[in-house]
Design a protein around this motif. Sequence first.
Motif, PDB file in Angstrom:
ATOM      1  N   LEU A 238      26.037  41.949  79.529  1.00 25.06           N
ATOM      2  CA  LEU A 238      25.134  42.952  78.957  1.00 25.06           C
ATOM      3  C   LEU A 238      23.957  42.213  78.339  1.00 25.06           C
ATOM      4  O   LEU A 238      24.130  41.453  77.382  1.00 25.06           O
ATOM      5  CB  LEU A 238      25.853  43.755  77.873  1.00 25.06           C
ATOM      6  N   VAL A 239      22.780  42.402  78.909  1.00 24.98           N
ATOM      7  CA  VAL A 239      21.591  41.719  78.403  1.00 24.98           C
ATOM      8  C   VAL A 239      20.853  42.682  77.478  1.00 24.98           C
ATOM      9  O   VAL A 239      20.453  43.778  77.893  1.00 24.98           O
ATOM     10  CB  VAL A 239      20.673  41.260  79.554  1.00 24.98           C
ATOM     11  N   PHE A 240      20.683  42.282  76.236  1.00 25.91           N
ATOM     12  CA  PHE A 240      20.217  43.179  75.176  1.00 25.91           C
ATOM     13  C   PHE A 240      19.000  42.576  74.465  1.00 25.91           C
ATOM     14  O   PHE A 240      19.141  41.867  73.482  1.00 25.91           O
ATOM     15  CB  PHE A 240      21.385  43.379  74.196  1.00 25.91           C
ATOM     16  N   PRO A 241      17.771  42.831  74.992  1.00 25.31           N
ATOM     17  CA  PRO A 241      16.578  42.413  74.246  1.00 25.31           C
ATOM     18  C   PRO A 241      16.523  43.246  72.957  1.00 25.31           C
ATOM     19  O   PRO A 241      16.447  44.467  73.014  1.00 25.31           O
ATOM     20  CB  PRO A 241      15.413  42.756  75.179  1.00 25.31           C
ATOM     21  N   VAL A 242      16.578  42.567  71.816  1.00 22.27           N
ATOM     22  CA  VAL A 242      16.808  43.287  70.559  1.00 22.27           C
ATOM     23  C   VAL A 242      15.513  43.572  69.809  1.00 22.27           C
ATOM     24  O   VAL A 242      14.755  42.659  69.473  1.00 22.27           O
ATOM     25  CB  VAL A 242      17.795  42.508  69.655  1.00 22.27           C
ATOM     26  N   HIS A 243      15.287  44.851  69.554  1.00 20.29           N
ATOM     27  CA  HIS A 243      14.179  45.326  68.734  1.00 20.29           C
ATOM     28  C   HIS A 243      14.388  44.804  67.311  1.00 20.29           C
ATOM     29  O   HIS A 243      15.519  44.781  66.820  1.00 20.29           O
ATOM     30  CB  HIS A 243      14.217  46.866  68.759  1.00 20.29           C
ATOM     31  N   PRO A 244      13.323  44.386  66.605  1.00 16.98           N
ATOM     32  CA  PRO A 244      13.483  43.843  65.245  1.00 16.98           C
ATOM     33  C   PRO A 244      14.281  44.756  64.318  1.00 16.98           C
ATOM     34  O   PRO A 244      15.120  44.296  63.526  1.00 16.98           O
ATOM     35  CB  PRO A 244      12.042  43.691  64.742  1.00 16.98           C
ATOM     36  N   ARG A 259      30.337  38.748  76.347  1.00 18.20           N
ATOM     37  CA  ARG A 259      29.511  39.329  77.422  1.00 18.20           C
ATOM     38  C   ARG A 259      28.236  39.987  76.905  1.00 18.20           C
ATOM     39  O   ARG A 259      27.403  40.432  77.686  1.00 18.20           O
ATOM     40  CB  ARG A 259      30.326  40.368  78.214  1.00 18.20           C
ATOM     41  N   LEU A 260      28.097  40.088  75.587  1.00 23.22           N
ATOM     42  CA  LEU A 260      26.923  40.733  74.987  1.00 23.22           C
ATOM     43  C   LEU A 260      25.901  39.653  74.625  1.00 23.22           C
ATOM     44  O   LEU A 260      26.136  38.836  73.734  1.00 23.22           O
ATOM     45  CB  LEU A 260      27.340  41.511  73.736  1.00 23.22           C
ATOM     46  N   HIS A 261      24.784  39.657  75.323  1.00 18.86           N
ATOM     47  CA  HIS A 261      23.773  38.605  75.137  1.00 18.86           C
ATOM     48  C   HIS A 261      22.539  39.195  74.460  1.00 18.86           C
ATOM     49  O   HIS A 261      21.713  39.837  75.105  1.00 18.86           O
ATOM     50  CB  HIS A 261      23.408  37.988  76.490  1.00 18.86           C
ATOM     51  N   MET A 262      22.448  38.989  73.161  1.00 18.57           N
ATOM     52  CA  MET A 262      21.313  39.497  72.401  1.00 18.57           C
ATOM     53  C   MET A 262      20.174  38.485  72.468  1.00 18.57           C
ATOM     54  O   MET A 262      20.333  37.335  72.072  1.00 18.57           O
ATOM     55  CB  MET A 262      21.744  39.774  70.964  1.00 18.57           C
ATOM     56  N   ILE A 263      19.047  38.913  73.030  1.00 17.28           N
ATOM     57  CA  ILE A 263      17.914  38.003  73.231  1.00 17.28           C
ATOM     58  C   ILE A 263      16.667  38.583  72.562  1.00 17.28           C
ATOM     59  O   ILE A 263      16.629  39.761  72.191  1.00 17.28           O
ATOM     60  CB  ILE A 263      17.652  37.768  74.739  1.00 17.28           C
ATOM     61  N   ASP A 264      15.639  37.750  72.409  1.00 23.38           N
ATOM     62  CA  ASP A 264      14.374  38.221  71.843  1.00 23.38           C
ATOM     63  C   ASP A 264      13.712  39.189  72.826  1.00 23.38           C
ATOM     64  O   ASP A 264      13.954  39.119  74.038  1.00 23.38           O
ATOM     65  CB  ASP A 264      13.433  37.043  71.583  1.00 23.38           C
ATOM     66  N   PRO A 265      12.846  40.069  72.313  1.00 18.25           N
ATOM     67  CA  PRO A 265      12.125  40.974  73.213  1.00 18.25           C
ATOM     68  C   PRO A 265      11.379  40.189  74.295  1.00 18.25           C
ATOM     69  O   PRO A 265      10.923  39.064  74.059  1.00 18.25           O
ATOM     70  CB  PRO A 265      11.140  41.683  72.271  1.00 18.25           C
ATOM     71  N   LEU A 266      11.282  40.777  75.471  1.00 17.97           N
ATOM     72  CA  LEU A 266      10.646  40.117  76.615  1.00 17.97           C
ATOM     73  C   LEU A 266       9.266  40.692  76.896  1.00 17.97           C
ATOM     74  O   LEU A 266       8.959  41.824  76.510  1.00 17.97           O
ATOM     75  CB  LEU A 266      11.517  40.299  77.868  1.00 17.97           C
TER      76      LEU A 266
END
Length: 364
Positions: A238-244, A259-266
């Motif tokens: 699960l790719v999760f670009p995280v809102h601030p 499986r939960l991948h929290m990443i910076d916004p793209l």
Amino acid sequence: MVHVDLIAGARPNFMKISPIIDAIKAASGEGKAITFRLIHTGQHYDKNMSGSFFEQLGIPEPDVNLGAGGGTQAEQTAAIMIGYEKLLMESGKPDLCLVVGDVTSTMACAITAQKLHVKVAHVEAGIRSGDWSMPEEINRMVTDSITNYFFTTSEVANQNLRDAGIGEERIFYVGNTMIDTLLKHRPRFQQPEVWSELGLEDGKYLVMTLHRPANVDQEEKLKDLIQKIVDHTLDLPLVFPVHPRTKKMLEQIGISHERLHMIDPLGYLEFNYLVERSKAVVTDSGGITEETTVLGIPCMTLRDNTERPETITQGTNELLGTDPKAIPPAMEKLFSGNWKTGNVPHLWDGQTAKRIVEILLEKL
């Protein structure tokens, strides 16, 4: 010569304005008498609104930045109105103020323009969620109540305007400029670093975005929501670009899973690269439901209402509501291969901005 002010105050606004800029430049290049001034109200400060954002989408640097960011809803509205009024009075008035979408800048500049006897065109007019708890719904309603020319994305929006007493001669069903941007840049989508870092493969991961208060402001609700998604997505990443806003809450509740991948916004090109190759998208964003519909990707919307019903009736989107219990049956439907295929709505063809500019040249 027709002079148009193009108003934008947030990242999605610029995506909607970008094709209109291209269409005005093309018309001008063909000898048509039209020019524009791009005005950034400064409503949203966003690190993704850096020079690279404008460069990626081929948007010129704004001619004016009103610098009206921060503060409460009322403070921001007032700052934008004061800034735009001053600009109109000191630098001269255009023939038209063109606003897009439903942010505070849209409403504030429409009001200011009308009070100084400048006509207003609203791109994405007539869309309604029926939810007055959303600031965007108030912005839409106020803007449409004082608009001269209504540019719409769907027949549903047309009917909403007719029901409000707007005459047919002022409603122009042109399509969706957000899709103009998507189709123009689709060949240029960029693989983000996370692709190789996580070893992602086409159709073997999901993309998530969450930012609305109904989903992220209550700790237990957010925890339950994410847990249900993790529990019912088999073994897929699960790719999760995280809102601030969401990141702050996630840090407080300390949620994590392998499986939960929290990443910076793209960036725009990177995010849509991920969306186009995903198994499905789970979101509470309105704009993403339009993009998934055109890209043919299953979309689950965690909201109780939507202002874009055509993404459900025609597209690949389903409205699940905000109750985490809705997640398991939706995932079962997805993984059993029973998700609907969907169709692209009429006039979502990449030519919307051209139609808008042709109408403006005819009317002004």
